[in-house]
Scaffold this motif. Structure first.
Motif, PDB file in Angstrom:
ATOM      1  N   ASN A 164       1.551  11.833 -12.433  1.00 37.13           N
ATOM      2  CA  ASN A 164       1.795  10.569 -11.732  1.00 37.13           C
ATOM      3  C   ASN A 164       1.523  10.698 -10.233  1.00 37.13           C
ATOM      4  OD1 ASN A 164       4.088  12.148 -11.203  1.00 37.13           O
ATOM      5  ND2 ASN A 164       5.453  10.375 -11.030  1.00 37.13           N
ATOM      6  N   THR A 165       0.561  11.570  -9.897  1.00 35.69           N
ATOM      7  CA  THR A 165       0.145  11.739  -8.508  1.00 35.69           C
ATOM      8  C   THR A 165      -0.322  10.409  -7.925  1.00 35.69           C
ATOM      9  OG1 THR A 165      -0.522  14.022  -8.914  1.00 35.69           O
ATOM     10  CG2 THR A 165      -1.498  12.934  -6.996  1.00 35.69           C
ATOM     11  N   ARG A 166      -0.013  10.166  -6.667  1.00 34.90           N
ATOM     12  CA  ARG A 166      -0.443   8.933  -6.001  1.00 34.90           C
ATOM     13  C   ARG A 166      -1.967   8.826  -6.034  1.00 34.90           C
ATOM     14  NH1 ARG A 166       4.002   7.197  -2.709  1.00 34.90           N
ATOM     15  NH2 ARG A 166       2.651   5.934  -1.373  1.00 34.90           N
ATOM     16  N   ASP A 167      -2.454   7.629  -6.369  1.00 30.95           N
ATOM     17  CA  ASP A 167      -3.893   7.429  -6.511  1.00 30.95           C
ATOM     18  C   ASP A 167      -4.193   5.977  -6.194  1.00 30.95           C
ATOM     19  OD1 ASP A 167      -6.532   7.118  -7.267  1.00 30.95           O
ATOM     20  OD2 ASP A 167      -6.331   8.162  -9.178  1.00 30.95           O
ATOM     21  N   LEU A 175       2.928   0.859  -3.300  1.00 29.53           N
ATOM     22  CA  LEU A 175       3.667  -0.062  -2.451  1.00 29.53           C
ATOM     23  C   LEU A 175       4.632  -0.914  -3.261  1.00 29.53           C
ATOM     24  CD1 LEU A 175       0.765  -1.334  -0.130  1.00 29.53           C
ATOM     25  CD2 LEU A 175       2.582   0.274   0.470  1.00 29.53           C
ATOM     26  N   SER A 176       4.548  -0.830  -4.567  1.00 27.44           N
ATOM     27  CA  SER A 176       5.384  -1.657  -5.431  1.00 27.44           C
ATOM     28  C   SER A 176       6.854  -1.273  -5.296  1.00 27.44           C
ATOM     29  CB  SER A 176       4.944  -1.505  -6.890  1.00 27.44           C
ATOM     30  OG  SER A 176       3.612  -1.940  -7.068  1.00 27.44           O
ATOM     31  N   ASP A 177       7.694  -2.234  -5.589  1.00 29.78           N
ATOM     32  CA  ASP A 177       9.147  -2.075  -5.457  1.00 29.78           C
ATOM     33  C   ASP A 177       9.738  -1.462  -6.732  1.00 29.78           C
ATOM     34  OD1 ASP A 177      11.716  -2.211  -4.538  1.00 29.78           O
ATOM     35  OD2 ASP A 177      11.859  -4.389  -4.546  1.00 29.78           O
ATOM     36  N   GLY A 392     -11.719  -0.704  -6.021  1.00 32.67           N
ATOM     37  CA  GLY A 392     -13.117  -0.759  -6.406  1.00 32.67           C
ATOM     38  C   GLY A 392     -13.346  -0.803  -7.897  1.00 32.67           C
ATOM     39  N   PRO A 393     -14.548  -0.414  -8.342  1.00 34.48           N
ATOM     40  CA  PRO A 393     -14.913  -0.536  -9.757  1.00 34.48           C
ATOM     41  C   PRO A 393     -13.983   0.219 -10.699  1.00 34.48           C
ATOM     42  CG  PRO A 393     -16.862  -0.145  -8.402  1.00 34.48           C
ATOM     43  CD  PRO A 393     -15.688   0.023  -7.505  1.00 34.48           C
ATOM     44  N   GLY A 429      -2.408  -3.591   1.922  1.00 30.26           N
ATOM     45  CA  GLY A 429      -1.916  -2.309   2.394  1.00 30.26           C
ATOM     46  C   GLY A 429      -2.577  -1.083   1.815  1.00 30.26           C
ATOM     47  N   ASP A 430      -3.160  -1.165   0.629  1.00 29.96           N
ATOM     48  CA  ASP A 430      -3.739   0.025   0.012  1.00 29.96           C
ATOM     49  C   ASP A 430      -5.167   0.308   0.480  1.00 29.96           C
ATOM     50  OD1 ASP A 430      -1.620   0.950  -1.424  1.00 29.96           O
ATOM     51  OD2 ASP A 430      -2.161  -0.035  -3.294  1.00 29.96           O
ATOM     52  N   PHE A 431      -5.843  -0.715   1.018  1.00 30.92           N
ATOM     53  CA  PHE A 431      -7.258  -0.553   1.340  1.00 30.92           C
ATOM     54  C   PHE A 431      -7.552  -1.155   2.713  1.00 30.92           C
ATOM     55  CE2 PHE A 431      -6.644  -1.222  -3.227  1.00 30.92           C
ATOM     56  CZ  PHE A 431      -7.070   0.005  -3.705  1.00 30.92           C
TER      57      PHE A 431
END
Length: 819
Positions: A164-167, A175-177, A392-393, A429-431
């Motif tokens: 479950n590494t951040r990706d 960023l989800s609660d 992205g894709p 926030g992610d991109f």
């Protein structure tokens, strides 16, 4: 005889199975390593006695299992995100001569790789959809190796890596609660099938209320369709009473993966609804060369409609959707809830009166969907495209794949009425890029795909105003009385939003409450709030600091306030004939990485029950409006001490769905009150009682026709005025079966209990015992804010001696000798 019973049908949990064949839940005899290995060889290489450095230390576990069972709510660490390994040895004995041996995952987080010995056999990305790995060829190859018998004694070594590494190129966003959990946190099943078997059955139903009939259109998907010519398919539809109402038989004349099977009309079908969840059973069997594949599906007939610019209709009648939300999260196990835990949770929802649920924010376990069907709960289920923007894709392909899987895997559930396409997709926030037009274009792509897969159900999103016109049903952000505005504005702001959408449904409302915290004047913070500025949640509103006045920041987080907020919303909903319904956020408190400073750190405390199923007072407010079973509940079961001046009148509230109630205080009747839902608060079931220092026994007798229900509590009334908290005092209040409950109290310099103290305290223990902490509850957290000047935690004494302590900034540490 084969080890596994070979029969026409063996079901996982007795309900809809992806592959209804000979199957076994793999629960026991697993080992686990937190962290990564150097490679698969480290999981299977022989370990010689006296040479422990050849292998990492493996821990025995059972499934389901989550990496983050405890650290998700540990107040001192970030929850673990990374790889973890599981291994076990399988007894494989496939009864089919040319059959397949499959490993079926009901969900695993978040990236999963499967190995037989040192051979990789499958990979999957996505933590919430079901999938299978075909082990057959790898098993046969392994059996030819010498280690099959020498090292593994005829068993098959299975190793699974979860990660479950951040990706950033995966959904959901970090960023989800809520926590993006890791591990084998749903059931894993070993399944034997013939070479040719029924993979999926799609039962499309259309109910014609005027004709009092229903059309049933059945399609199938076969595995290994090239070898299907000449196979025989038999179908049977069985009604809720167990009577066969339709049979169909055909031979397959051409190999095909997906094929139309039959269409038929069912006259006078028994309709599925929340009050009578009538379920039919569709049995599809395939015989090929003497081997039979059988699949059994539960289906239902119902007619629903979100009326344009109007309410929700079920089977021709208006029905107010009375809903809540569910996260897959529980004290002590995180996402790894057992079937019994899930059943308890869903049954509690039904007990509260729920007829609708939004499954936030991802596809959930088949067990949940099956229980919704059988209990009569309608469902909005969604993919985890939640916050962060648009990737992205690779990101977009995962979202589309998860939508396909969700729809296909839960297609036949009559409870499902909405496929959710996203949540808070207006949250960047992610991109580096946040392009509204690109988000709209992708939302349109998902919407078209959903309708292609399933034309009979609605699509929906929550809180993305610039894409509200794309989906069938829209839910804006309305948090009246919490993130913005006053709860008395709820009806007005809802009507404004209703007028902007063709089909309006209000999901997510409510507010946080620190369980066991109560207030004599809970609405005080509303005097600070600006009215008329909207009731939506905006950037920064969830913060406990800065910005405009809002109850979420400036309120007391008491159960007393949230009860008033909920009470107002529910009484208003009874006077909104245009409202399709709503869903309170959420049913149960859950862990989240973005709320470390909450009264229970890392816990979203908006639930009506705590993370361990302990009911808050708000549970009974909902029950008093929604449940049909007579009930009565005096507010304050977890409020041991009230306060005020000598002789001051204090309100006693009773939440009940009965027609009338009589209140008794210390044996004296204070009269009968009639229930009126529009008489706020407590629907008129409230009494002003003069109180003096001492103890009070409060009892209510409520009547609904000839049915009588009662409730009783005991409280103390404190008249002494307290000053600033000066001392912490720690005591043992009880002990049972080797578990002691200890309580800290904050006293002033005259040893008077400070009933408004909310200091953050930290419990500690040394010795033989063990704190029961990291539960994410008001009574199971070593760091927690006081509730009315006190807090409790439990200790497993383990038959020894320990010393407990509690500290808080500005206080001397208090100690307690536990022998």
């Amino acid at each position: 005889m084969k080890k596994y019973l070979l029969c026409a049908l063996v079901f996982l949990m007795g309900t809809n199975a992806i592959l209804a064949q000979t199957s076994q839940r793999l629960i026991n005899n697993w080992e686990y390593v937190k962290g990564d290995l150097g490679g698969i060889w480290e999981a299977v290489r022989p370990v010689k006695e006296g040479n422990p450095e050849a292998s990492p230390v493996w821990t025995k576990v059972s499934l389901p299992h989550c990496f983050n069972a405890l650290d998700a709510v540990d107040p001192d660490v970030n929850y673990y995100q990374g790889p973890g390994w599981y291994r076990t040895n399988l007894n494989v004995d496939n009864p089919y001569q040319t059959g397949r041996t499959l490993l079926h995952f009901e969900g695993a987080g978040q990236k999963t790789t499967v190995y037989i010995y040192n051979t990789k056999v499958a990979e999957h990305v996505g933590g919430y959809d079901e999938w299978t790995a075909d082990l057959t060829d790898a098993i046969e190859a392994f059996k030819k190796l010498p280690v099959f018998k020498s090292q593994f004694k005829g068993k098959i070594p299975l190793s699974i890596r979860c990660d479950n590494t951040r990706d950033l190129e995966m959904i959901p966003s970090n960023l989800s609660d809520f926590n993006v959990y890791g591990g084998l946190y749903r059931y894993v099943n070993l399944i034997y099938t013939p070479k040719l078997y029924v993979d999926k059955v799609f039962a499309e139903t259309h109910t014609d209320l005027k004709a009092k009939s229903a059309n049933l259109n059945v399609k199938i998907r076969l595995a290994d369709p090239a070898g299907s010519i000449g196979a025989t398919i038999n179908c049977e539809l069985i009604d809720p009473a167990g009577k066969s109402v339709y049979r169909y038989t055909t031979k397959i004349s051409a190999g095909a993966g997906d094929a139309q099977l039959f269409k038929t009309t069912i006259k006078a079908p028994k309709l599925w609804s929340p009050t009578t969840p009538a379920m039919y059973t569709l049995v599809t069997s395939l015989n090929n060369g003497g081997e039979t594949s059988v699949k059994k599906e539960k289906i239902g007939f119902r007619n629903f409609e979100f009326v344009k610019k109007g309410p929700f209709m079920l089977n021709g009648q208006r029905l107010l959707l009375q809903g809540t939300h569910r996260h897959e999260d529980h004290a002590g196990v995180a996402a790894a809830m057992t079937e019994d835990m899930i059943r308890t949770e869903m049954t509690m929802m039904k007990e509260m009166g729920v007829n609708f649920i939004r499954l936030g924010h991802y596809q959930q376990s088949r067990i949940v969907l099956d229980l919704c069907d059988s209990l009569g709960i309608m469902v909005w289920e969604e993919i985890p495209w939640c916050r962060g923007g648009l990737g992205g894709p690779i990101y977009q392909e995962q979202a589309k794949r998860m939508l396909v899987n969700m729809v296909e895997q839960h297609y036949n559930h009559p409870g499902v009425i909405i496929w959710g396409l996203g949540n808070e997709n207006d949250w960047p926030g992610d991109f580096p890029e946040f392009d509204q037009e690109k988000i709209r274009a992708f939302m349109k792509e998902l919407n078209d795909l959903s309708h292609k897969l399933d034309p009979g159900r609605m699509t929906a999103i929550r809180r993305c105003d610039f894409a509200r016109d794309i989906v069938d049903v829209y839910s804006p952000s309305i948090w009246a009385g919490w993130y913005r505005g006053n709860y008395t504005e709820y009806k007005a702001v809802s009507k404004e939003e209703f007028d902007k959408s063709d089909r309006f449904l209000h999901v997510e409302w409510g507010g946080d409450s620190h369980a066991r915290r109560h207030a004599e004047n809970p609405d005080n913070a509303l005097s600070l709030i600006k009215v008329g500025g909207g009731a939506d949640e905006r950037a920064g509103d969830a913060s406990l600091y800065g910005g405009a006045a809002r109850v979420s920041k400036d309120g007391d987080w008491s159960e007393s306030y949230i009860n008033n907020l909920i009470d107002w919303h529910l009484k208003e909903q009874e006077t909104m004939p245009w409202l399709s319904g709503s869903a309170f956020w959420p049913f149960k408190d859950f862990s989240t990485p973005i709320r470390p400073e909450n009264p229970v750190p890392y816990v979203n405390q908006k639930g009506v029950v705590e993370r361990d199923f302990t009911k808050k007072e708000s549970f009974y407010v909902f029950q008093s409006y929604w449940s049909k079973t007579p009930m009565a509940h005096i507010y304050g079961h977890s409020w041991p001490v009230r306060w005020g001046d000598e002789g001051a009148e204090r309100m006693v509230k009773v939440y009940s769905n009965c027609q009338e109630a009589e209140l008794f205080v210390n044996g004296k009747s204070y009269g009968i009150r009639k229930r009126n839902s529009q008489d706020f608060p407590a629907a008129g079931l409230r009494w002003q009682i003069p109180m003096f220092k001492g103890k009070y026994t409060i009892k209510v007798i409520a009547r609904s026709g000839k049915t009588v229900v009662t409730d009783e509590i005991t409280q103390e009334y404190q008249t002494e005025k307290w000053g600033k908290p000066a001392t912490l005092v720690l005591n043992k209040v009880s002990e049972e079966n080797g578990v002691a409950t200890i309580e800290v109290k904050a006293l002033d310099n005259k040893n008077i209990l400070c009933l408004d103290a909310i200091n953050l305290v930290e419990f500690m223990l040394t010795g033989d015992g063990k704190l029961i902490d990291n539960q994410g509850t008001s009574s199971g957290s070593r760091k927690v804010q006081l509730y009315n000047g006190r807090a409790i935690i439990k200790v497993m004494t383990q038959g020894g001696s320990s010393v407990a302590a509690v500290k808080s900034a500005g206080f001397k540490t208090a100690f307690l000798d536990l022998r």
